[in-house]
Design a protein around this motif. Structure first.
Motif, PDB file in Angstrom:
ATOM      1  N   THR A   9       0.825  -1.207   0.000  1.00  0.00           N
ATOM      2  CA  THR A   9       0.000   0.000   0.000  1.00  0.00           C
ATOM      3  C   THR A   9       0.861   1.259   0.000  1.00  0.00           C
ATOM      4  O   THR A   9       2.046   1.220   0.375  1.00  0.00           O
ATOM      5  CB  THR A   9      -0.918   0.039   1.240  1.00  0.00           C
ATOM      6  N   ASP A  10       0.247   2.371  -0.378  1.00  0.00           N
ATOM      7  CA  ASP A  10       0.941   3.655  -0.308  1.00  0.00           C
ATOM      8  C   ASP A  10       1.360   3.940   1.128  1.00  0.00           C
ATOM      9  O   ASP A  10       2.444   4.465   1.380  1.00  0.00           O
ATOM     10  CB  ASP A  10       0.046   4.785  -0.812  1.00  0.00           C
ATOM     11  N   GLU A  11       0.516   3.573   2.072  1.00  0.00           N
ATOM     12  CA  GLU A  11       0.820   3.813   3.483  1.00  0.00           C
ATOM     13  C   GLU A  11       2.078   3.054   3.915  1.00  0.00           C
ATOM     14  O   GLU A  11       2.880   3.576   4.684  1.00  0.00           O
ATOM     15  CB  GLU A  11      -0.374   3.418   4.364  1.00  0.00           C
ATOM     16  N   GLU A  12       2.266   1.840   3.400  1.00  0.00           N
ATOM     17  CA  GLU A  12       3.470   1.071   3.733  1.00  0.00           C
ATOM     18  C   GLU A  12       4.718   1.740   3.162  1.00  0.00           C
ATOM     19  O   GLU A  12       5.768   1.765   3.811  1.00  0.00           O
ATOM     20  CB  GLU A  12       3.351  -0.359   3.212  1.00  0.00           C
ATOM     21  N   LEU A  14       5.038   4.998   2.522  1.00  0.00           N
ATOM     22  CA  LEU A  14       5.240   6.213   3.315  1.00  0.00           C
ATOM     23  C   LEU A  14       5.838   5.884   4.675  1.00  0.00           C
ATOM     24  O   LEU A  14       6.694   6.620   5.180  1.00  0.00           O
ATOM     25  CB  LEU A  14       3.919   6.973   3.474  1.00  0.00           C
ATOM     26  N   GLU A  15       5.421   4.765   5.257  1.00  0.00           N
ATOM     27  CA  GLU A  15       5.931   4.349   6.567  1.00  0.00           C
ATOM     28  C   GLU A  15       7.440   4.094   6.519  1.00  0.00           C
ATOM     29  O   GLU A  15       8.162   4.439   7.457  1.00  0.00           O
ATOM     30  CB  GLU A  15       5.184   3.098   7.038  1.00  0.00           C
ATOM     31  N   GLN A  53       2.745  13.866  -2.047  1.00  0.00           N
ATOM     32  CA  GLN A  53       2.775  13.207  -0.746  1.00  0.00           C
ATOM     33  C   GLN A  53       4.199  13.022  -0.237  1.00  0.00           C
ATOM     34  O   GLN A  53       4.412  12.846   0.961  1.00  0.00           O
ATOM     35  CB  GLN A  53       2.064  11.856  -0.823  1.00  0.00           C
ATOM     36  N   GLU A  71       5.257  16.953   7.086  1.00  0.00           N
ATOM     37  CA  GLU A  71       4.782  15.658   7.620  1.00  0.00           C
ATOM     38  C   GLU A  71       5.137  15.511   9.070  1.00  0.00           C
ATOM     39  O   GLU A  71       6.091  15.929   9.577  1.00  0.00           O
ATOM     40  CB  GLU A  71       5.388  14.508   6.812  1.00  0.00           C
TER      41      GLU A  71
END
Length: 71
Positions: A9-12, A14-15, A53, A71
């Motif tokens: 995922t995009d969240e992974e 970004l993490e 992002q 961020e």
């Protein structure tokens, strides 16, 4: 994004940037921390960059990526 559902995922993605002790990471460094191939990581990172992002720039032959100061 067209095509099959991504395994990462995009969240992974970004993490990985958020949790890094380094100020910037290369595409290869990010792809090595996730179950994603280098080419797929490059496409996804450029998409996140275009969506504002993440920040990124070409440095020599590689792209480097980082989170914005907001961020």
């Amino acid at each position: 994004m067209a095509g099959r559902k991504p395994d990462v995922t995009d969240e992974e993605i970004l993490e990985v940037l958020l949790e890094s002790s380094e100020p910037v990471l290369t595409t290869r460094e990010i792809s090595e921390q996730l179950p994603i191939k280098l080419n797929a990581a490059q496409i996804r990172l450029k998409s996140l960059y275009e969506e504002e992002q993440i920040c990124g720039k070409k440095a020599g032959n590689a792209w480097i990526w980082w989170m914005s100061e907001d961020e």
